[in-house]
Design an enzyme around this catalytic site. Structure first.
Site, PDB file in Angstrom:
ATOM      1  N   ASP A  75      -7.272   2.883  10.476  1.00 33.34           N
ATOM      2  CA  ASP A  75      -5.834   3.163  10.519  1.00 33.34           C
ATOM      3  C   ASP A  75      -5.548   4.641  10.773  1.00 33.34           C
ATOM      4  OD1 ASP A  75      -3.157   2.509  10.370  1.00 33.34           O
ATOM      5  OD2 ASP A  75      -3.067   2.626   8.181  1.00 33.34           O
ATOM      6  N   ARG A 126      -0.295   7.922  14.205  1.00 33.94           N
ATOM      7  CA  ARG A 126       0.096   9.226  13.668  1.00 33.94           C
ATOM      8  C   ARG A 126      -0.711  10.357  14.287  1.00 33.94           C
ATOM      9  NH1 ARG A 126      -0.398   7.176   7.711  1.00 33.94           N
ATOM     10  NH2 ARG A 126      -1.229   5.400   8.862  1.00 33.94           N
ATOM     11  N   THR A 151      -3.131  -9.981  12.152  1.00 29.36           N
ATOM     12  CA  THR A 151      -2.205 -11.051  12.537  1.00 29.36           C
ATOM     13  C   THR A 151      -0.765 -10.520  12.552  1.00 29.36           C
ATOM     14  OG1 THR A 151      -2.306 -11.741  10.207  1.00 29.36           O
ATOM     15  CG2 THR A 151      -3.540 -13.070  11.776  1.00 29.36           C
ATOM     16  N   GLU A 152      -0.518  -9.391  11.890  1.00 30.15           N
ATOM     17  CA  GLU A 152       0.825  -8.809  11.858  1.00 30.15           C
ATOM     18  C   GLU A 152       1.038  -7.789  12.977  1.00 30.15           C
ATOM     19  OE1 GLU A 152      -1.080  -9.064   8.882  1.00 30.15           O
ATOM     20  OE2 GLU A 152       0.028 -10.913   8.486  1.00 30.15           O
ATOM     21  N   ASN A 153      -0.036  -7.348  13.622  1.00 33.07           N
ATOM     22  CA  ASN A 153       0.106  -6.292  14.637  1.00 33.07           C
ATOM     23  C   ASN A 153       0.795  -6.768  15.924  1.00 33.07           C
ATOM     24  OD1 ASN A 153      -2.975  -4.605  13.643  1.00 33.07           O
ATOM     25  ND2 ASN A 153      -0.860  -4.072  13.147  1.00 33.07           N
ATOM     26  N   TRP A 154       1.015  -8.087  16.054  1.00 33.13           N
ATOM     27  CA  TRP A 154       1.774  -8.589  17.218  1.00 33.13           C
ATOM     28  C   TRP A 154       3.218  -8.120  17.175  1.00 33.13           C
ATOM     29  CZ3 TRP A 154      -1.208 -10.615  20.871  1.00 33.13           C
ATOM     30  CH2 TRP A 154      -2.414 -11.243  20.497  1.00 33.13           C
ATOM     31  N   ARG A 201     -10.522   3.013   3.763  1.00 31.12           N
ATOM     32  CA  ARG A 201      -9.265   3.092   4.498  1.00 31.12           C
ATOM     33  C   ARG A 201      -8.881   4.548   4.709  1.00 31.12           C
ATOM     34  NH1 ARG A 201      -3.958  -0.607   4.707  1.00 31.12           N
ATOM     35  NH2 ARG A 201      -3.037   0.413   6.514  1.00 31.12           N
TER      36      ARG A 201
HETATM   37  C1  IPE Z   1      -3.975  -2.356   9.280  1.00 29.10           C
HETATM   38  O1  IPE Z   1      -3.206  -1.266   9.685  1.00 29.10           O
HETATM   39  C2  IPE Z   1      -4.492  -3.103  10.466  1.00 29.10           C
HETATM   40  C3  IPE Z   1      -5.486  -2.402  11.288  1.00 29.10           C
HETATM   41  C4  IPE Z   1      -5.951  -1.213  11.085  1.00 29.10           C
HETATM   42  C5  IPE Z   1      -5.958  -3.158  12.410  1.00 29.10           C
HETATM   43  P1  IPE Z   1      -1.621  -1.361   9.828  1.00 29.10           P
HETATM   44  O2  IPE Z   1      -1.165  -0.053  10.333  1.00 29.10           O
HETATM   45  O3  IPE Z   1      -1.250  -2.543  10.636  1.00 29.10           O
HETATM   46  O4  IPE Z   1      -1.166  -1.615   8.336  1.00 29.10           O
HETATM   47  P2  IPE Z   1       0.228  -1.314   7.615  1.00 29.10           P
HETATM   48  O5  IPE Z   1       1.309  -1.898   8.462  1.00 29.10           O
HETATM   49  O6  IPE Z   1       0.374   0.178   7.530  1.00 29.10           O
HETATM   50  O7  IPE Z   1       0.095  -1.934   6.266  1.00 29.10           O
HETATM   51  C1  IPE Z   2      -4.462   1.478  13.463  1.00 30.37           C
HETATM   52  O1  IPE Z   2      -3.676   2.576  13.735  1.00 30.37           O
HETATM   53  C2  IPE Z   2      -4.679   0.609  14.673  1.00 30.37           C
HETATM   54  C3  IPE Z   2      -4.017  -0.697  14.603  1.00 30.37           C
HETATM   55  C4  IPE Z   2      -3.295  -1.122  13.610  1.00 30.37           C
HETATM   56  C5  IPE Z   2      -4.194  -1.579  15.736  1.00 30.37           C
HETATM   57  P1  IPE Z   2      -2.104   2.499  13.695  1.00 30.37           P
HETATM   58  O2  IPE Z   2      -1.605   2.201  15.067  1.00 30.37           O
HETATM   59  O3  IPE Z   2      -1.619   1.581  12.648  1.00 30.37           O
HETATM   60  O4  IPE Z   2      -1.729   3.992  13.335  1.00 30.37           O
HETATM   61  P2  IPE Z   2      -0.543   4.488  12.411  1.00 30.37           P
HETATM   62  O5  IPE Z   2      -0.695   3.799  11.090  1.00 30.37           O
HETATM   63  O6  IPE Z   2       0.727   4.113  13.104  1.00 30.37           O
HETATM   64  O7  IPE Z   2      -0.744   5.956  12.324  1.00 30.37           O
HETATM   65 MG    MG Z   3      -1.183   1.862  10.690  1.00 29.94          MG
END
Ligand code: IPE
Ligand code: IPE
Ligand code: MG
Length: 246
Positions: free
Chosen positions: A25, A29, A71-74, A193
């Protein structure tokens, strides 16, 4: 001073945890801080993943499970989702090319049926061709959700019961574990994490029962071997009791 030196050496020489899992993650940012598009952050994150996977191989980690897409990243913009899928595809093509040299076994956790047919085919090829490799096993979590995984396992077991192939009262933890994407793989010892968030975000909900957690403010693209070593050193300082008394 010499005592500190000795202690540090001992920690460095302790065997690596067998199974490390990482929530990759902080890519967005990292990019924002640089005035770059989010996809540039994902590209940088993909580089970090390559470096960290190599390091795991070098230090004898047996399983590395990485959360690449939930599954929520969509919920993200089509552009961002496409960018991430493109990076996954590129990584898998690369992995195919260097497979016989690297001998890394690659598995997938998640519901791949929502991916493009091309990406699904690529995942199957990578899985098949790396099946017998004995170096580190990398589990790529794509369209993965811990709840989705548990539901999937519950449905499979219910279907077996309905077909008269299983009995509800015979269900135990071992049988249920065997129905998860992680069937046959030991639970993670250490879950890392980065990015400052201190939550699980639907990652390995069943398997994390007795994992040690390591949180750091470092954003994933800035994470590297030294940071992984720090996480492992912290892990070695923990006392794992599994509910017992030591
Ligand atoms: C968790 O990160 C999923 C992955 C790193 C693939 P997210 O960025 O999606 O999680 P939240 O939304 O901050 O909880
Ligand atoms: C994790 O990085 C990658 C995925 C969730 C696919 P993020 O894209 O969630 O990065 P932040 O949390 O917005 O910084
Ligand atoms: Mg993130």
């Amino acid at each position: 001073m010499p005592l500190f030196h000795k202690k540090k050496r001992a920690a460095a020489q302790a065997p690596a945890p067998a199974h490390i899992a990482i929530i990759m993650d902080g890519n967005g940012r990292w990019a924002k801080k640089r005035g770059m598009p989010r996809t540039a952050g994902h590209a940088a994150g993909a580089e970090t993943f390559r470096t960290v996977a190599n390091h795991c191989k070098d230090i004898g980690v047996q399983y590395l499970t990485v959360y690449a897409f939930s599954t929520e990243n969509w919920k993200r913009s089509p552009d961002e989702v496409e960018g991430i899928m493109g990076l996954l595809e590129r990584y898998l093509h690369e992995a195919l090319e260097r497979m016989t040299r690297d001998r890394v076994k690659i598995e997938f956790f998640g519901d791949l049926s929502r991916l493009s047919p091309e990406l699904q085919a690529l995942c199957s090829r990578v899985r098949e061709l790396s099946r017998s490799f004995e170096s580190v096993q990398v589990n790529l979590c794509i369209n993965y959700g811990g709840r989705d995984e548990i539901l999937h396992a519950a449905k499979t077991f219910a279907a077996r019961c309905a077909a008269g192939e299983a009995r509800p009262e015979a269900l135990d933890e071992e049988t249920f574990s065997g129905l998860l994407y992680s069937a046959g793989i030991p639970d993670p010892d250490l879950i890392i994490r980065p990015s400052g968030e201190q939550r699980i975000s639907n990652f390995l909900l069943w398997q994390a029962a007795y994992a040690e957690f390591y949180f750091t403010d470092v954003l994933w693209p800035d994470f590297g071997p030294a940071e992984l070593d720090r996480a492992i050193a912290a892990f070695h300082g923990r006392s794992r009791r599994f509910g017992g008394v030591v």
